[in-house]
Design a protein around this motif. Structure first.
Motif, short mmCIF file in Angstrom:
data_model
loop_
_atom_site.label_atom_id
_atom_site.label_comp_id
_atom_site.label_asym_id
_atom_site.label_seq_id
_atom_site.Cartn_x
_atom_site.Cartn_y
_atom_site.Cartn_z
N ASP A 1 0.82 -1.23 0.00
CA ASP A 1 0.00 0.00 0.00
C ASP A 1 0.85 1.27 0.00
OD1 ASP A 1 -2.40 -1.32 -0.11
OD2 ASP A 1 -2.84 -1.18 2.03
N VAL A 2 1.88 1.30 -0.84
CA VAL A 2 2.77 2.46 -0.84
C VAL A 2 2.06 3.71 -1.35
CG1 VAL A 2 4.88 1.12 -1.02
CG2 VAL A 2 3.71 1.84 -3.10
N HIS A 3 0.92 3.56 -2.05
CA HIS A 3 0.18 4.74 -2.49
C HIS A 3 -0.34 5.55 -1.30
CE1 HIS A 3 -2.68 1.35 -2.24
NE2 HIS A 3 -3.51 2.23 -1.74
N GLN A 4 -0.41 4.90 -0.12
CA GLN A 4 -0.86 5.63 1.08
C GLN A 4 0.20 6.62 1.56
OE1 GLN A 4 -3.82 5.47 2.09
NE2 GLN A 4 -4.65 3.40 2.16
N ALA A 5 1.41 6.52 1.03
CA ALA A 5 2.46 7.47 1.43
C ALA A 5 2.05 8.91 1.13
CB ALA A 5 3.76 7.13 0.72
N ALA A 6 1.20 9.07 0.12
CA ALA A 6 0.76 10.42 -0.25
C ALA A 6 -0.05 11.07 0.86
CB ALA A 6 -0.06 10.36 -1.54
N SER A 7 -0.61 10.26 1.78
CA SER A 7 -1.44 10.80 2.87
C SER A 7 -0.65 11.05 4.14
CB SER A 7 -2.59 9.81 3.18
OG SER A 7 -3.36 9.54 2.03
N VAL A 8 0.62 10.66 4.15
CA VAL A 8 1.46 10.80 5.34
C VAL A 8 2.36 12.01 5.18
CG1 VAL A 8 3.23 9.67 6.76
CG2 VAL A 8 1.43 8.30 5.67
N SER A 9 2.51 12.80 6.25
CA SER A 9 3.38 13.96 6.20
C SER A 9 4.80 13.52 5.86
CB SER A 9 3.38 14.68 7.56
OG SER A 9 4.30 15.74 7.58
N GLU A 10 5.37 14.11 4.81
CA GLU A 10 6.69 13.76 4.30
C GLU A 10 6.75 12.31 3.83
OE1 GLU A 10 9.34 14.67 7.50
OE2 GLU A 10 9.28 16.81 7.15
N GLY A 11 5.59 11.74 3.55
CA GLY A 11 5.52 10.32 3.20
C GLY A 11 6.20 9.98 1.89
N LYS A 12 6.01 10.78 0.86
CA LYS A 12 6.60 10.47 -0.45
C LYS A 12 8.12 10.52 -0.39
CE LYS A 12 2.74 12.00 -3.34
NZ LYS A 12 2.31 12.95 -4.41
N ASP A 13 8.66 11.58 0.21
CA ASP A 13 10.12 11.69 0.32
C ASP A 13 10.67 10.57 1.20
OD1 ASP A 13 10.16 13.92 -1.29
OD2 ASP A 13 10.16 15.34 0.38
N GLY A 14 9.94 10.26 2.27
CA GLY A 14 10.39 9.21 3.17
C GLY A 14 10.38 7.85 2.49
#
Length: 331
Positions: free
Chosen positions: A194-207
């Motif tokens: 579920d890496v697409h959920q990274a977009a909902s996490v603060s600094e998720g994409k860069d992290g």
């Protein structure tokens, strides 16, 4: 590159990979993370074999991107993979981690990765699935580690304590268990869901990119799964790609038969085929619909039985509540 066949899976590997042939593995699988018994997990045998052995297909590739169509069952596929790898004697140790939209920020997510990787690693090394199933806490997991592993796990813990003093500036430390295990001669495969959920996490994409870069540089085999639109940007010339689409019609009819039996719902060939077509080979929808029928004590032997329940639940909106209960079983 294999030609894409409608309704089936496309598998792409780097050019001139010299990959080996996929051989199906028959092992007794211990059910730990999977929500469905392996005997009921239908229509994904080839995909499961590819995921299990992907690092053997091309020695230059340590990343496989699982590009999933919505509701195609990618989460359950990756959970089944985890259980299979865990059950293999003297095999690669799996670490399964999923992104949640509820994660507050990436440092919180990194802390969760540390806890889960330690617990799952210790469970696999001790061949004790109860450590996973009972959701051991961090300290309890460390106490359960073998003496040979405990020393470097404690070193990892100390490094993370130091990183916390600096506000998680060295975030890679929390992801370093697989690399430290490799240094100790222990093979690990990381499964990130579920890496697409990274977009909902603060600094998720860069992290997420930092996590993947760390795994790649460390040479750790890893599988990255998520919705197709998001994971496409994680592909490169060195990675393998597996597309997960809706099940074929024949696989879907077998799945309907299996789920109907599981839910004790009587069906006919007519209603089975109708469900296969109506729900487009998407396991979560089929499972949710049959679950509603079971709760209501209904059989689906005739066309009008299906039509009535479908109209009440889908058109009336009540099936969405049932679907929420089923979603994480299959996704």
């Amino acid at each position: 590159m294999q030609r894409r066949v409608p309704g089936e899976t496309q598998f792409e590997s780097p050019k001139e990979s010299g990959g080996s042939e996929i051989v199906r593995m028959n092992i007794a699988v211990q059910r730990l993370l999977s929500r469905i018994d392996s005997s009921e997990f239908i229509g994904r045998e080839r995909e499961l074999d590819i995921l299990t052995r992907f690092s053997e297909l091309d020695r230059r590739a340590n990343r496989l991107v699982l590009s999933a169509e919505p509701f195609s069952g990618s989460t359950e596929l990756l959970r089944q993979l985890y259980d299979r790898l865990f059950s293999e004697e003297a095999g690669t140790i799996p670490i399964y981690f999923t992104f949640f939209a509820e994660d507050h920020d990436f440092s919180e997510l990194a802390e969760r990765f540390l806890r889960e990787s330690v617990r799952q690693f210790v469970a696999a090394r001790r061949r004790d699935g109860s450590i996973v199933k009972q959701n051991f806490g961090f300290d309890e997991s460390l106490r359960s580690a073998s003496a040979s592993d405990r020393s470097w796990l404690e070193t990892l813990t100390a490094a993370c304590d130091e990183a916390r003093k600096h506000h998680h500036s060295d975030i890679e430390t929390f992801f370093s268990l697989p690399a430290r295990a490799a240094e100790a001669g222990i093979g690990v495969m990381v499964i990130i869901d579920d890496v697409h959920q990274a977009a909902s996490v603060s600094e998720g994409k860069d992290g997420l990119l930092r996590l993947l870069r760390f795994l790649e540089v460390s040479g750790i085999p890893h599988i990255v799964g998520g919705r197709r639109r998001f994971v496409s940007r994680l592909e490169d010339d060195r990675s393998l790609k597996l597309e997960l689409n809706a099940l074929s019609f024949s696989a879907t009819t077998r799945l309907v038969d299996s789920l109907a039996s599981r839910h004790s719902v009587s069906i006919s060939a007519e209603s089975r085929d109708l469900m296969a077509v109506q729900f487009g080979g998407r396991p979560p929808l089929i499972s949710a619909f049959l679950n509603v029928a079971a709760i209501k004590g209904l059989d689906l032997l005739r066309f009008r039985d299906f039509e009535k329940l479908y109209s009440e639940e889908i058109c009336g909106g009540t099936a969405l509540r049932s679907f929420e209960l089923q979603y994480r079983d299959w996704q």
